[in-house]
Design a protein around this motif. Sequence first.
Motif, PDB file in Angstrom:
ATOM      1  N   GLY A 162       0.800  -1.208  -0.052  1.00  0.00           N
ATOM      2  CA  GLY A 162       0.159   0.015  -0.104  1.00  0.00           C
ATOM      3  C   GLY A 162       0.821   1.175  -0.009  1.00  0.00           C
ATOM      4  O   GLY A 162       2.226   1.065  -0.089  1.00  0.00           O
ATOM      5  N   PRO A 163       0.215   2.593   0.363  1.00  0.00           N
ATOM      6  CA  PRO A 163       0.960   3.760   0.077  1.00  0.00           C
ATOM      7  C   PRO A 163       1.761   3.848   1.479  1.00  0.00           C
ATOM      8  O   PRO A 163       1.626   3.079   2.461  1.00  0.00           O
ATOM      9  N   ALA A 164       2.790   4.717   1.264  1.00  0.00           N
ATOM     10  CA  ALA A 164       3.702   4.999   2.324  1.00  0.00           C
ATOM     11  C   ALA A 164       4.046   6.427   2.560  1.00  0.00           C
ATOM     12  O   ALA A 164       3.930   7.179   1.637  1.00  0.00           O
ATOM     13  N   VAL A 165       4.414   6.679   3.868  1.00  0.00           N
ATOM     14  CA  VAL A 165       4.887   8.019   4.114  1.00  0.00           C
ATOM     15  C   VAL A 165       6.113   8.112   4.580  1.00  0.00           C
ATOM     16  O   VAL A 165       6.348   7.285   5.536  1.00  0.00           O
ATOM     17  N   VAL A 166       7.289   8.851   4.152  1.00  0.00           N
ATOM     18  CA  VAL A 166       8.780   8.820   4.538  1.00  0.00           C
ATOM     19  C   VAL A 166       9.009   9.767   5.091  1.00  0.00           C
ATOM     20  O   VAL A 166       8.841  11.042   4.657  1.00  0.00           O
ATOM     21  N   VAL A 167       9.802   9.914   6.184  1.00  0.00           N
ATOM     22  CA  VAL A 167      10.286  11.119   7.012  1.00  0.00           C
ATOM     23  C   VAL A 167      11.996  10.905   7.112  1.00  0.00           C
ATOM     24  O   VAL A 167      12.246   9.872   7.691  1.00  0.00           O
ATOM     25  N   PRO A 168      12.441  11.751   6.438  1.00  0.00           N
ATOM     26  CA  PRO A 168      14.058  11.681   6.745  1.00  0.00           C
ATOM     27  C   PRO A 168      14.413  12.154   7.969  1.00  0.00           C
ATOM     28  O   PRO A 168      14.318  13.440   8.441  1.00  0.00           O
TER      29      PRO A 168
END
Length: 239
Positions: A67-73
């Motif tokens: 599914g969708p993902a959200v990435v935080v550096p």
Amino acid sequence: MTDPVLPQHLPAGVTPIVVAHGTRSPVGVATVAAIADLVAQRIGPTRVAFVDVLGPSPTDVLRDLDGPAVVVPAFLASGYHVRVDLPEHIRDVGRENVAVAPALGPDPVIAGVLLARLREAGWRPRDAVVLAAAGSSDPDACADVRRAADMLADLTGGRVDVGYVTTASPSVPEAVAAARGRGARRVVIASYLLAPGLFHTRLAGYGADGVAEPLGADPAIADLVVARLVAAALPAAVH
């Protein structure tokens, strides 16, 4: 004008991923895992990836998700890994349902944690402060560190110099010596580092009267990660 109040949750089905640099220090790896655990307590299961030194890489984690993902550096400045390396990992996967948040730093929340670490290290208001960062050849990343120093100076009420452990100048020892040259009786290093490791170990030998701990798995840092994740995920959820 006040900032909008964001919900403290992600849209259904979106997986949060915390991406850090990577380190050979077991304590450093454990610190990143502890930050991810704090984030998971706030918004649900959270994955971790590393862009260097060890895995899994962002590509590995994204390929493991449907599914969708959200990435935080989880970086304190927007240097090469944030602006070039991480986007390449995402492009390699060929997914369009991946949102990317801005880097964690600089941010007033981080400045607040830096101040707390300084106080724990014995800093007093008349002490000189050197903000020690890893260092980068990227001018934009160095400008981010300077902004972080300015944010910390707003809280300490005094000058905060910048020193780098590697690559950029001035070095941390040079910044400490410069502070003493201006008449500072005591100099305390604020560690602009997310987790313990080789760079933080080096700071003890740079001639300061005190060295603050890295930011670490602080609840305020976890809250900042969550805010970054939610803000990045909301526009994607609209489409």
